[in-house]
Design an enzyme around this catalytic site. Structure first.
Site, PDB file in Angstrom:
ATOM      1  N   HIS A  94       0.826  -1.200   0.000  1.00 17.29           N
ATOM      2  CA  HIS A  94       0.000   0.000   0.000  1.00 17.29           C
ATOM      3  C   HIS A  94       0.868   1.261   0.000  1.00 17.29           C
ATOM      4  O   HIS A  94       0.563   2.254  -0.680  1.00 17.29           O
ATOM      5  CB  HIS A  94      -0.919  -0.034   1.226  1.00 17.29           C
ATOM      6  CG  HIS A  94      -1.739   1.190   1.426  1.00 17.29           C
ATOM      7  ND1 HIS A  94      -1.536   2.059   2.476  1.00 17.29           N
ATOM      8  CD2 HIS A  94      -2.765   1.706   0.706  1.00 17.29           C
ATOM      9  CE1 HIS A  94      -2.397   3.045   2.407  1.00 17.29           C
ATOM     10  NE2 HIS A  94      -3.167   2.857   1.352  1.00 17.29           N
TER      11      HIS A  94
ATOM     12  N   GLU B 299      -4.576   7.745   7.488  1.00 15.50           N
ATOM     13  CA  GLU B 299      -5.520   6.839   6.835  1.00 15.50           C
ATOM     14  C   GLU B 299      -5.873   5.670   7.761  1.00 15.50           C
ATOM     15  O   GLU B 299      -7.036   5.264   7.840  1.00 15.50           O
ATOM     16  CB  GLU B 299      -4.909   6.321   5.530  1.00 15.50           C
ATOM     17  CG  GLU B 299      -5.859   5.538   4.651  1.00 15.50           C
ATOM     18  CD  GLU B 299      -5.232   5.142   3.321  1.00 15.50           C
ATOM     19  OE1 GLU B 299      -5.805   4.244   2.670  1.00 15.50           O
ATOM     20  OE2 GLU B 299      -4.191   5.701   2.942  1.00 15.50           O
TER      21      GLU B 299
ATOM     22  N   GLU C 139       2.163   1.914  -3.488  1.00 17.15           N
ATOM     23  CA  GLU C 139       1.107   2.518  -4.317  1.00 17.15           C
ATOM     24  C   GLU C 139       1.071   4.032  -4.101  1.00 17.15           C
ATOM     25  O   GLU C 139       0.963   4.808  -5.059  1.00 17.15           O
ATOM     26  CB  GLU C 139      -0.238   1.884  -3.959  1.00 17.15           C
ATOM     27  CG  GLU C 139      -1.435   2.509  -4.660  1.00 17.15           C
ATOM     28  CD  GLU C 139      -2.617   2.717  -3.737  1.00 17.15           C
ATOM     29  OE1 GLU C 139      -3.181   3.824  -3.757  1.00 17.15           O
ATOM     30  OE2 GLU C 139      -2.973   1.770  -3.004  1.00 17.15           O
ATOM     31  N   HIS C 140       1.158   4.483  -2.856  1.00 16.80           N
ATOM     32  CA  HIS C 140       1.191   5.917  -2.560  1.00 16.80           C
ATOM     33  C   HIS C 140       2.433   6.581  -3.152  1.00 16.80           C
ATOM     34  O   HIS C 140       2.354   7.651  -3.761  1.00 16.80           O
ATOM     35  CB  HIS C 140       1.184   6.138  -1.039  1.00 16.80           C
ATOM     36  CG  HIS C 140      -0.168   6.109  -0.423  1.00 16.80           C
ATOM     37  ND1 HIS C 140      -0.701   7.164   0.284  1.00 16.80           N
ATOM     38  CD2 HIS C 140      -1.120   5.146  -0.400  1.00 16.80           C
ATOM     39  CE1 HIS C 140      -1.913   6.859   0.713  1.00 16.80           C
ATOM     40  NE2 HIS C 140      -2.189   5.630   0.326  1.00 16.80           N
TER      41      HIS C 140
END
Length: 417
Positions: free
Chosen positions: A46, A126, A49-50
């Site tokens: 993840h 998040e 991806e950022h």
């Protein structure tokens, strides 16, 4: 018409031309997610991806956003437990630029230490956001506990403790291991010149290395554990999630699950919605959904209610499940649900973005594109007896798991555990 080709480095390319459109969608699918992680790097897929959006040797993060905005396009990405997807939608004439931008992110991302430190703060926010969402929390708690000790149970976003510690070297090693040709699928759908776009893909993505031996991992099928999870939160509603051990997305019974889920709680005319929300007014939100993965899956039921109604709502859910198992579904329900699902399939086939998504995911997960006719045939084949047999095999109330989030101090759950 759908064509499947390969770049020189083994990346599979699925191309579906839709000449009646004026738009196109493009996506890159990588066979990697949180289930490829371990305790030392949970959240890294993840995080990557950022970071791919945070600047390359050719573009700053703002330039990536601005160039897409200038052509009226949309660029985005997501990470799941088993894959990561980067995609863009735009007008047909701007497709080459969208491809160039995403290829630049794959090939030239800087992953700078300063940007990484800043983005870790965003990811931690998040994680806190998910913790503040009782609906998400009820779901995540169940999957973590049901598959405890197996990577499939990891949080996609990771834990704050691990996220803070992940280094740039770990990120680069992870990219070098998984972002390789034989672990990727490119999907393009819409109105575009096939030969021209394929040549551009070869030029832009053909430079990625072909393979890495380290990404071939023998996985043990996760074992389902019956669990009960409770989380005290000072909020008005109680959020409940029930989960049943269920099937993989590779199962031939996936069409049965699709219809059963729709009848049970997957639509506004479903039994759960009509009997508990509409007829009884006991919940604002109630629905069922499947979480299917390569090796296993779960069937979930979610409901949000006033804490004083918890026992009543759970009893009604269990009664509806019991009635479904005992009496099955009616011919009218089955026919209506089949039409609903077939309509969704056909409408999805008329959108470039939907086709790009379904083709990319199907190729990555199954090694082939499933034709629309095959999907419709699979739905048509499901019988009343198929659904009843499936419900009796998987909707076992003695083995289901339960999570609740909210003011639970005065709630007696013993009758449902």
């Amino acid at each position: 018409m759908t064509k499947i080709k390969q770049l020189s480095n083994g990346i599979t390319v699925v191309m579906e031309t839709m000449p009646y459109l004026k738009s196109a969608a493009f996506g890159v699918w990588v066979r990697v997610g949180s289930s490829n992680e371990d305790d030392s790097n949970n959240g890294i897929a993840h995080m990557i991806e950022h970071m791919l959006f945070k600047g390359t040797s050719r573009r700053s993060a703002k330039q990536i956003a601005d160039e897409m905005a200038q052509i009226g396009g949309n660029i985005n990405a997501y990470t799941s437990k088993e894959l990561t997807s980067y995609y863009a939608t735009t007008l047909s004439e701007h497709l080459p630029l969208a491809i160039d931008i995403i290829a630049d992110m794959f090939n030239n991302s800087l992953i700078e230490e300063k940007a990484l430190k800043k983005e870790k703060g965003v990811i931690i926010e998040e994680i806190d956001m998910y913790d503040d969402s009782p609906e998400d929390l009820a779901h995540e708690m169940l999957q973590q506990r049901i598959w405890k000790g197996h990577p499939l149970g990891y949080m996609i976003s990771g834990t704050k403790k691990v996220v803070r510690k992940v280094s740039r070297n770990q990120i680069m090693d992870f990219i070098n291991t998984y972002y390789v040709g034989d672990n990727m699928v490119i999907s393009v759908a819409g109105n575009f010149e096939e030969d021209k776009i394929f040549a551009l893909l070869q030029e832009q993505f053909g430079v990625i290395k072909k393979s890495c031996e380290n990404n071939v991992i023998e996985r043990i099928k996760p074992e389902y554990h019956k669990v009960t999870c409770k989380k005290q939160k000072d909020i008005e509603q109680l959020h409940c999630n029930i989960a049943f051990d269920c099937i993989s997305y590779l199962s031939e019974e996936r069409f049965v699950l699709s219809i059963l889920n729709s009848i049970l709680g997957g639509s506004i005319n479903s039994r759960l919605f009509q009997k508990i929300r509409e007829n009884s007014g006991l919940t604002y939100s109630i629905y069922s959904y499947g979480s299917s993965y390569k090796e296993t899956g779960l069937l979930h039921i979610y409901a949000a209610m006033n804490p004083s109604q918890t026992s009543t709502v759970l009893k009604k859910i269990y009664q509806i499940i019991g009635d479904l198992k005992k009496k099955g579904v009616t011919a009218e329900e089955l026919a209506m649900t089949k039409e609903q699902i077939k309509t969704e399939i056909i409408l999805g086939s008329e959108s470039a973005k939907s086709k790009m998504n379904s083709n990319g995911k199907s190729m990555l997960n199954r090694g082939r594109v499933t034709p629309m006719e095959e999907l419709i045939e699979g739905i048509n084949r499901v019988s009343i007896s198929d659904i009843k047999e499936f419900a009796n095999r998987y909707l076992d109330l003695n083995k289901c798991s339960l999570s609740v989030v909210g003011n639970i101090n005065d709630i007696d759950l013993k009758a449902f555990i």
